[in-house]
Write a protein that holds these residues in place. Structure first.
Motif, PDB file in Angstrom:
ATOM      1  N   ILE A   1     -12.608  14.035   2.892  1.00 62.16           N
ATOM      2  CA  ILE A   1     -11.953  13.254   3.938  1.00 62.16           C
ATOM      3  C   ILE A   1     -12.902  12.201   4.511  1.00 62.16           C
ATOM      4  N   ALA A   2     -14.187  12.535   4.626  1.00 63.97           N
ATOM      5  CA  ALA A   2     -15.155  11.560   5.151  1.00 63.97           C
ATOM      6  C   ALA A   2     -15.270  10.355   4.225  1.00 63.97           C
ATOM      7  N   ASP A   3     -15.226  10.596   2.906  1.00 62.23           N
ATOM      8  CA  ASP A   3     -15.285   9.477   1.953  1.00 62.23           C
ATOM      9  C   ASP A   3     -14.022   8.621   2.045  1.00 62.23           C
ATOM     10  N   LEU A   4     -12.881   9.255   2.256  1.00 63.47           N
ATOM     11  CA  LEU A   4     -11.636   8.502   2.439  1.00 63.47           C
ATOM     12  C   LEU A   4     -11.718   7.651   3.700  1.00 63.47           C
ATOM     13  N   PHE A   5     -12.304   8.192   4.747  1.00 65.24           N
ATOM     14  CA  PHE A   5     -12.506   7.438   5.991  1.00 65.24           C
ATOM     15  C   PHE A   5     -13.325   6.171   5.720  1.00 65.24           C
ATOM     16  N   ASP A   6     -14.420   6.314   4.988  1.00 63.75           N
ATOM     17  CA  ASP A   6     -15.268   5.155   4.702  1.00 63.75           C
ATOM     18  C   ASP A   6     -14.517   4.091   3.917  1.00 63.75           C
ATOM     19  N   ALA A   7     -13.628   4.512   3.013  1.00 68.78           N
ATOM     20  CA  ALA A   7     -12.883   3.549   2.203  1.00 68.78           C
ATOM     21  C   ALA A   7     -11.799   2.841   3.009  1.00 68.78           C
ATOM     22  N   LEU A   8     -11.145   3.572   3.903  1.00 64.93           N
ATOM     23  CA  LEU A   8     -10.048   3.000   4.686  1.00 64.93           C
ATOM     24  C   LEU A   8     -10.534   2.171   5.875  1.00 64.93           C
ATOM     25  N   ARG A   9     -11.676   2.511   6.394  1.00 59.76           N
ATOM     26  CA  ARG A   9     -12.141   1.922   7.654  1.00 59.76           C
ATOM     27  C   ARG A   9     -12.118   0.388   7.670  1.00 59.76           C
TER      28      ARG A   9
ATOM     29  N   ILE B   1     -12.380   8.195  -5.153  1.00 58.03           N
ATOM     30  CA  ILE B   1     -12.824   9.154  -4.142  1.00 58.03           C
ATOM     31  C   ILE B   1     -12.380  10.539  -4.593  1.00 58.03           C
ATOM     32  N   ALA B   2     -13.291  11.487  -4.605  1.00 55.01           N
ATOM     33  CA  ALA B   2     -12.952  12.865  -4.964  1.00 55.01           C
ATOM     34  C   ALA B   2     -12.407  13.576  -3.736  1.00 55.01           C
ATOM     35  N   LEU B   3     -11.160  14.074  -3.850  1.00 53.08           N
ATOM     36  CA  LEU B   3     -10.466  14.671  -2.710  1.00 53.08           C
ATOM     37  C   LEU B   3      -9.945  16.067  -3.035  1.00 53.08           C
ATOM     38  N   SER B   4      -9.792  16.847  -2.003  1.00 53.61           N
ATOM     39  CA  SER B   4      -8.940  18.029  -2.072  1.00 53.61           C
ATOM     40  C   SER B   4      -8.078  18.004  -0.823  1.00 53.61           C
ATOM     41  N   ALA B   5      -6.867  17.479  -0.964  1.00 53.11           N
ATOM     42  CA  ALA B   5      -5.977  17.379   0.196  1.00 53.11           C
ATOM     43  C   ALA B   5      -5.653  18.751   0.757  1.00 53.11           C
ATOM     44  N   GLU B   6      -5.572  19.733  -0.116  1.00 50.12           N
ATOM     45  CA  GLU B   6      -5.215  21.081   0.328  1.00 50.12           C
ATOM     46  C   GLU B   6      -6.319  21.698   1.172  1.00 50.12           C
TER      47      GLU B   6
ATOM     48  N   LEU C   1      -0.085  -1.731  -9.973  1.00 56.43           N
ATOM     49  CA  LEU C   1      -0.827  -1.981  -8.739  1.00 56.43           C
ATOM     50  C   LEU C   1      -1.815  -3.142  -8.881  1.00 56.43           C
ATOM     51  N   ARG C   2      -2.330  -3.342 -10.085  1.00 55.12           N
ATOM     52  CA  ARG C   2      -3.317  -4.417 -10.270  1.00 55.12           C
ATOM     53  C   ARG C   2      -2.707  -5.791 -10.040  1.00 55.12           C
ATOM     54  N   VAL C   3      -1.400  -5.931 -10.268  1.00 50.33           N
ATOM     55  CA  VAL C   3      -0.761  -7.235 -10.064  1.00 50.33           C
ATOM     56  C   VAL C   3      -0.101  -7.329  -8.684  1.00 50.33           C
ATOM     57  N   ALA C   4      -0.126  -6.243  -7.917  1.00 48.64           N
ATOM     58  CA  ALA C   4       0.456  -6.264  -6.570  1.00 48.64           C
ATOM     59  C   ALA C   4      -0.521  -6.926  -5.610  1.00 48.64           C
ATOM     60  N   ASP C   5       0.013  -7.558  -4.606  1.00 52.44           N
ATOM     61  CA  ASP C   5      -0.822  -8.267  -3.638  1.00 52.44           C
ATOM     62  C   ASP C   5      -1.225  -7.323  -2.506  1.00 52.44           C
ATOM     63  N   VAL C   6      -1.785  -6.177  -2.873  1.00 58.43           N
ATOM     64  CA  VAL C   6      -2.178  -5.153  -1.901  1.00 58.43           C
ATOM     65  C   VAL C   6      -3.501  -4.536  -2.375  1.00 58.43           C
ATOM     66  N   PRO C   7      -4.489  -4.397  -1.502  1.00 56.08           N
ATOM     67  CA  PRO C   7      -5.721  -3.707  -1.914  1.00 56.08           C
ATOM     68  C   PRO C   7      -5.443  -2.252  -2.264  1.00 56.08           C
ATOM     69  N   VAL C   8      -6.179  -1.748  -3.239  1.00 55.58           N
ATOM     70  CA  VAL C   8      -5.929  -0.397  -3.755  1.00 55.58           C
ATOM     71  C   VAL C   8      -7.181   0.455  -3.593  1.00 55.58           C
ATOM     72  N   ILE C   9      -6.980   1.646  -3.041  1.00 59.87           N
ATOM     73  CA  ILE C   9      -8.040   2.660  -2.991  1.00 59.87           C
ATOM     74  C   ILE C   9      -7.628   3.773  -3.946  1.00 59.87           C
ATOM     75  N   LEU C  10      -8.478   4.070  -4.898  1.00 56.75           N
ATOM     76  CA  LEU C  10      -8.195   5.107  -5.896  1.00 56.75           C
ATOM     77  C   LEU C  10      -8.796   6.431  -5.440  1.00 56.75           C
ATOM     78  N   ALA C  11      -7.999   7.495  -5.488  1.00 61.35           N
ATOM     79  CA  ALA C  11      -8.478   8.825  -5.091  1.00 61.35           C
ATOM     80  C   ALA C  11      -8.035   9.841  -6.122  1.00 61.35           C
ATOM     81  N   ALA C  12      -8.954  10.728  -6.483  1.00 62.95           N
ATOM     82  CA  ALA C  12      -8.655  11.816  -7.416  1.00 62.95           C
ATOM     83  C   ALA C  12      -8.487  13.094  -6.607  1.00 62.95           C
ATOM     84  N   ASN C  13      -7.256  13.565  -6.523  1.00 60.22           N
ATOM     85  CA  ASN C  13      -6.962  14.758  -5.736  1.00 60.22           C
ATOM     86  C   ASN C  13      -7.159  16.022  -6.570  1.00 60.22           C
ATOM     87  N   LYS C  14      -7.193  17.161  -5.896  1.00 61.49           N
ATOM     88  CA  LYS C  14      -7.409  18.471  -6.524  1.00 61.49           C
ATOM     89  C   LYS C  14      -8.759  18.486  -7.228  1.00 61.49           C
ATOM     90  N   ALA C  15      -9.768  17.873  -6.574  1.00 64.53           N
ATOM     91  CA  ALA C  15     -11.081  17.684  -7.198  1.00 64.53           C
ATOM     92  C   ALA C  15     -12.043  18.811  -6.879  1.00 64.53           C
TER      93      ALA C  15
END
Length: 455
Positions: free
Chosen positions: A153-161, A143-148, A108-122
């Motif tokens: 989710i609010a932190d993910l919103f701030d990163a994606l916005r 971003i510390a997440l629990s998808a389940e 991903l570091r060499v891909a021409d796409v911005p990357v948001i890192l998220a740690a799920n099951k946190a």
């Protein structure tokens, strides 16, 4: 302008499909503790605290040869990244980093796409050390997440916005009966009938994973595409690939049961359903059961014999299948039967043209005046029976719905009309108004007037 696209990337079983379902707001992607459930990339519209974007769920990233199934799954992940505006890199906060996580990070570091890192099951304190460990991957703080459970989710919103708000959004309202509206076309059938190969040939790209292994497709995959017809007109299509449907008695594994249920939901979503048969195997009882299910759901049906390029005794095969369909689908005569080849592309333009024509018949509305002029002639040509010596007196008919065409017949004791007479009316109506073989529903409304004593 199109919505921005976010691709969820990660190794198997980190919770990508769970997060996908959370963002979409529906359980569209299959989820199970078993790794490798998702194989094709799956797309849907996502909504996050007012942000609208396109989300892609991908197969788990594995370092395997491209000739293998895991290798072909990785190729699909690469294709998703090529389409994406943002990569959402998911790691597992419970398990900590693995060598595959580190390889994905290098990729991903060499891909021409911005990357948001998220740690799920946190959820819980035990995950904290893994979250700190994820900082070593070379991206912004995870971003510390629990998808389940919906945490973070609010932190993910701030990163994606910042990325989502770069593009101006347009919302297009479509008339579902507009002939230029997008055609929702699902392809169903038994395993290994060639559904994914057929769709790849239509798209002219290796969009879906294919191979000799039965049951590769698990999720129903929807793909938007534009077909240019013989008049050089662009026609929009949403192609829906589905998992193969075997006999219920043979469906034992939990994942296959989920896949079949997902395929049935795709039928509900579709307007026209193509039942794909394997010409090298002919028509089987399971095919008739699938066709009957489609018609019961009120969807327009087209049947296509695939692998026609390698079929033997083609003429007798076609006539045999046609005869069996007419006998096995007695409720709808004359369902379109076409011959195609996903390998060579034979018959695909005809298939799409027939699908649009079938949708037009499925969406057609007939005026009450025209209906009742036909109705009077039909009743005069073949009067209804008089069970028990009591006359049944139909009065008038009207269409109250389209998609499928649905009619209501009013009169005295019409609820006593035998099924054979109802079939006579429906078949006569099909012929008169050129409805083709789409399902037609006829509802009966007997008079409830206590002073109506016609004999």
């Amino acid at each position: 302008m199109p919505l921005p696209t976010v691709a969820i990337i990660g190794r198997p079983n980190v919770g990508k499909s769970t997060l996908f379902n959370r963002l979409v707001g529906k359980k569209l992607a299959l989820v199970d503790d078993q790794p490798g459930v998702t194989r094709d990339r799956r797309e849907a519209d996502a909504h996050l605290l007012g942000l609208d974007f396109r989300i892609i769920d991908t197969a788990g990233f594995e370092n395997e040869d491209i000739a293998t199934l895991p290798g072909r799954m990785r190729a699909q992940t690469q294709a998703a990244l090529d389409e994406a505006d943002v990569a959402l890199f998911l790691v597992d906060a419970r398990d900590g980093l693995t060598p595959i996580d580190e390889e994905i990070a290098r990729w991903l570091r060499v891909a021409d796409v911005p990357v948001i890192l998220a740690a799920n099951k946190a959820e819980g304190r035990l995950a904290q050390s893994s979250i700190y460990e994820a900082m070593s991957l070379g991206f912004d703080d995870p971003i510390a997440l629990s998808a389940e459970h919906g945490e973070g989710i609010a932190d993910l919103f701030d990163a994606l916005r910042p990325y989502i708000e770069r593009l101006e959004q347009e919302i297009e309202e479509e008339d579902p009966e507009d002939p230029d509206a997008i055609l929702k076309l699902a392809v169903v059938g038994r395993p290994n009938a060639g559904k994914s190969t057929l769709i790849n040939r239509i798209l002219n790209q290796e969009r879906l994973i294919t191979g000799p292994e039965a049951g590769i497709t698990r999720d129903s995959i929807a793909i938007d595409w534009v077909w240019t017809d013989a008049e050089n007109k662009d026609r929009r299509v949403r192609l829906i690939d589905t998992a193969g449907m075997r006999k219920r008695a043979k469906v034992q594994e939990k994942l296959e049961k989920l896949s079949v249920a997902d395929a049935l939901r795709a039928v509900d979503f579709a307007e026209v359903v193509v039942l794909l048969l394997d010409a090298t195997k002919g028509l089987e009882v399971q095919d008739l059961k699938i066709a009957d299910k489609v018609l019961q759901e009120g969807r327009a049906l087209v049947i296509a014999l695939n692998k026609w390029d390698v079929a033997e005794n083609a003429s007798s095969l076609f006539n045999g299948v046609k005869g069996a369909l007419d006998e096995g689908l007695a409720q709808v005569k004359g369902v379109p039967l076409l011959t195609v080849s996903g390998a060579t592309g034979k018959g695909l333009d005809v298939l799409l043209r027939v699908a649009f024509e079938t949708r037009a018949a499925w969406s057609r509305r007939t005026s009450t005046g025209a209906l009742n002029r036909w109705f009077e002639k039909a009743i005069e040509a073949n009067p209804p029976p008089a069970p028990g010596g009591k006359r049944i007196k139909p009065r008038y008919i009207t269409q109250n719905k389209t998609r499928p065409p649905t009619f209501v017949l009013f009169g005295t004791r019409v609820d006593l009309l035998p099924e054979s007479y109802r079939r006579y009316l429906v078949n006569s109506m099909r012929k008169e108004f050129d409805m083709g073989a789409v399902p037609v529903r006829l509802m009966l409304r007997a008079s409830s007037n206590p002073f109506d004593h016609d004999k």
